[in-house]
Design an enzyme around this catalytic site. Structure first.
Site, mmCIF file in Angstrom:
data_model
loop_
_atom_site.group_PDB
_atom_site.id
_atom_site.type_symbol
_atom_site.label_atom_id
_atom_site.label_comp_id
_atom_site.label_asym_id
_atom_site.label_seq_id
_atom_site.Cartn_x
_atom_site.Cartn_y
_atom_site.Cartn_z
ATOM 1 N N LYS A 50 15.842 4.730 1.645
ATOM 2 C CA LYS A 50 16.840 4.233 0.708
ATOM 3 C C LYS A 50 16.355 4.421 -0.737
ATOM 4 O O LYS A 50 17.126 4.388 -1.679
ATOM 5 C CB LYS A 50 17.072 2.727 0.942
ATOM 6 C CG LYS A 50 17.483 2.370 2.336
ATOM 7 C CD LYS A 50 17.491 0.838 2.500
ATOM 8 C CE LYS A 50 17.649 0.498 3.957
ATOM 9 N NZ LYS A 50 17.334 -0.939 4.201
ATOM 10 N N GLY A 51 15.038 4.597 -0.866
ATOM 11 C CA GLY A 51 14.401 4.546 -2.178
ATOM 12 C C GLY A 51 14.936 5.518 -3.210
ATOM 13 O O GLY A 51 15.027 5.191 -4.387
ATOM 14 N N GLU A 106 12.863 12.577 -3.667
ATOM 15 C CA GLU A 106 12.072 11.413 -3.230
ATOM 16 C C GLU A 106 11.925 10.419 -4.372
ATOM 17 O O GLU A 106 11.972 10.796 -5.542
ATOM 18 C CB GLU A 106 10.673 11.869 -2.790
ATOM 19 C CG GLU A 106 10.435 11.786 -1.301
ATOM 20 C CD GLU A 106 10.399 10.371 -0.713
ATOM 21 O OE1 GLU A 106 11.019 9.447 -1.271
ATOM 22 O OE2 GLU A 106 9.753 10.205 0.320
ATOM 23 N N ASP A 110 3.062 9.016 -2.858
ATOM 24 C CA ASP A 110 1.881 8.147 -2.907
ATOM 25 C C ASP A 110 0.735 8.895 -2.220
ATOM 26 O O ASP A 110 0.095 9.754 -2.832
ATOM 27 C CB ASP A 110 2.273 6.849 -2.198
ATOM 28 C CG ASP A 110 1.230 5.759 -2.280
ATOM 29 O OD1 ASP A 110 0.485 5.732 -3.264
ATOM 30 O OD2 ASP A 110 1.164 4.931 -1.359
ATOM 31 N N LYS A 138 1.937 9.253 -7.804
ATOM 32 C CA LYS A 138 0.660 8.537 -7.937
ATOM 33 C C LYS A 138 -0.437 9.486 -7.485
ATOM 34 O O LYS A 138 -0.891 9.401 -6.338
ATOM 35 C CB LYS A 138 0.644 7.327 -6.995
ATOM 36 C CG LYS A 138 1.348 6.088 -7.472
ATOM 37 C CD LYS A 138 0.978 4.928 -6.531
ATOM 38 C CE LYS A 138 2.128 4.011 -6.279
ATOM 39 N NZ LYS A 138 1.842 2.978 -5.257
ATOM 40 N N ASP A 166 11.466 -0.604 -3.538
ATOM 41 C CA ASP A 166 11.526 -1.993 -3.088
ATOM 42 C C ASP A 166 10.170 -2.571 -2.740
ATOM 43 O O ASP A 166 9.188 -1.859 -2.539
ATOM 44 C CB ASP A 166 12.387 -2.088 -1.830
ATOM 45 C CG ASP A 166 11.638 -1.558 -0.596
ATOM 46 O OD1 ASP A 166 11.180 -0.401 -0.651
ATOM 47 O OD2 ASP A 166 11.493 -2.304 0.389
HETATM 48 P P1 IMP Z 1 3.331 8.261 1.223
HETATM 49 O O1 IMP Z 1 3.397 9.271 0.108
HETATM 50 O O2 IMP Z 1 3.401 8.857 2.599
HETATM 51 O O3 IMP Z 1 2.128 7.379 1.087
HETATM 52 O O4 IMP Z 1 4.554 7.286 1.185
HETATM 53 C C1 IMP Z 1 5.518 7.331 0.246
HETATM 54 C C2 IMP Z 1 6.533 6.227 0.521
HETATM 55 O O5 IMP Z 1 5.913 4.934 0.484
HETATM 56 C C3 IMP Z 1 7.576 6.235 -0.574
HETATM 57 O O6 IMP Z 1 8.683 7.044 -0.233
HETATM 58 C C4 IMP Z 1 7.929 4.765 -0.706
HETATM 59 O O7 IMP Z 1 8.960 4.451 0.202
HETATM 60 C C5 IMP Z 1 6.670 4.032 -0.321
HETATM 61 N N1 IMP Z 1 5.872 3.652 -1.507
HETATM 62 C C6 IMP Z 1 4.686 4.176 -1.893
HETATM 63 N N2 IMP Z 1 4.260 3.605 -3.028
HETATM 64 C C7 IMP Z 1 5.204 2.698 -3.375
HETATM 65 C C8 IMP Z 1 5.342 1.788 -4.489
HETATM 66 O O8 IMP Z 1 4.509 1.700 -5.407
HETATM 67 N N3 IMP Z 1 6.472 1.019 -4.497
HETATM 68 C C9 IMP Z 1 7.415 1.085 -3.521
HETATM 69 N N4 IMP Z 1 7.335 1.933 -2.482
HETATM 70 C C10 IMP Z 1 6.234 2.728 -2.401
HETATM 71 MG MG MG Z 2 10.680 6.585 0.285
#
Ligand code: IMP
Ligand code: MG
Length: 186
Positions: A50-51, A106, A110, A138, A166
């Site tokens: 949903k982000g 996206e 992260d 990040k 969220d």
């Molecule tokens: P990753 O890159 O696999 O670690 O995950 C990314 C997902 O984790 C993103 O699409 C978000 O849904 C969630 N996420 C990672 N960091 C944050 C944050 O700082 N705030 C809110 N959601 C986050």
């Molecule tokens: Mg997401």
């Protein structure tokens, strides 16, 4: 318009990291760049629910091209805040990606694990091209290299909420990005 802090967020969040004004102006710039880069093409945008929904809604209105879009919802396997990287598709696309110029939208990259997994999965559907646009990045948290073609803002290693992002499904409707207090996780 000045960003305000309603009382239902004060206890959980620190100051505003990115103002709504800064977001609007950056999203507009991203839209212009995408418009230039995809001249003569009809990109197919895939927003991740949903982000990314709010970012996507603003971004598409800054792109002056004959585009179309769809949404995907993904969930990660496993519990806790640590991303396992293996995602499962909860809502898939309505149409094929074959031969399309796909732009994945996206909210935040992260660790990069879930996006990496998703990109591999979508590549098997034979798009003509596949690029990524993320509002936030990040880089210090990255565990796997993912080429993010369009980045709104690079942010430090903080958990942020607002503008679609969220914490336990809350705060998505804030028009700006705030840092969540460490104590809120406890
Ligand atoms: P990753 O890159 O696999 O670690 O995950 C990314 C997902 O984790 C993103 O699409 C978000 O849904 C969630 N996420 C990672 N960091 C944050 C944050 O700082 N705030 C809110 N959601 C986050
Ligand atoms: Mg997401």
């Amino acid at each position: 318009m000045k960003d305000t802090s309603p009382d239902w967020i004060c206890e959980d969040t620190q100051s505003i990291l990115i103002s709504s004004r800064a977001i609007q102006s950056r999203v507009c710039e991203m839209g212009k760049q995408i418009t230039l880069d995809y001249q003569g093409k009809k990109p197919f945008l895939v927003a991740i629910l949903k982000g990314a929904s709010i970012f996507h809604a603003d971004l598409v209105r800054s792109i002056g091209l004959d585009l179309s879009y769809d949404f995907m919802a993904v969930g990660s396997y496993g519990k806790g805040t640590a991303s396992s990287g293996e995602v499962r598709i909860l809502k898939d696309l309505d149409e094929s990606l074959e031969g399309k110029d796909v732009l994945l939208i996206e909210d935040i990259v992260d660790t990069g694990l879930s996006l990496h997994y998703l990109v591999q999965a979508l590549k098997t559907r034979n798009p003509a091209s596949l690029k990524i646009a993320a509002l936030l990045n990040k880089p210090s948290r990255r565990q796997i290299e993912v080429p993010v073609d369009y980045v709104g803002f690079e942010i430090p290693d903080e958990f942020v909420v607002g503008y679609g992002l969220d914490y336990n499904q809350r705060y998505r409707n804030l028009p700006y990005i705030r840092v969540l207090c460490q104590s809120s996780f406890e």
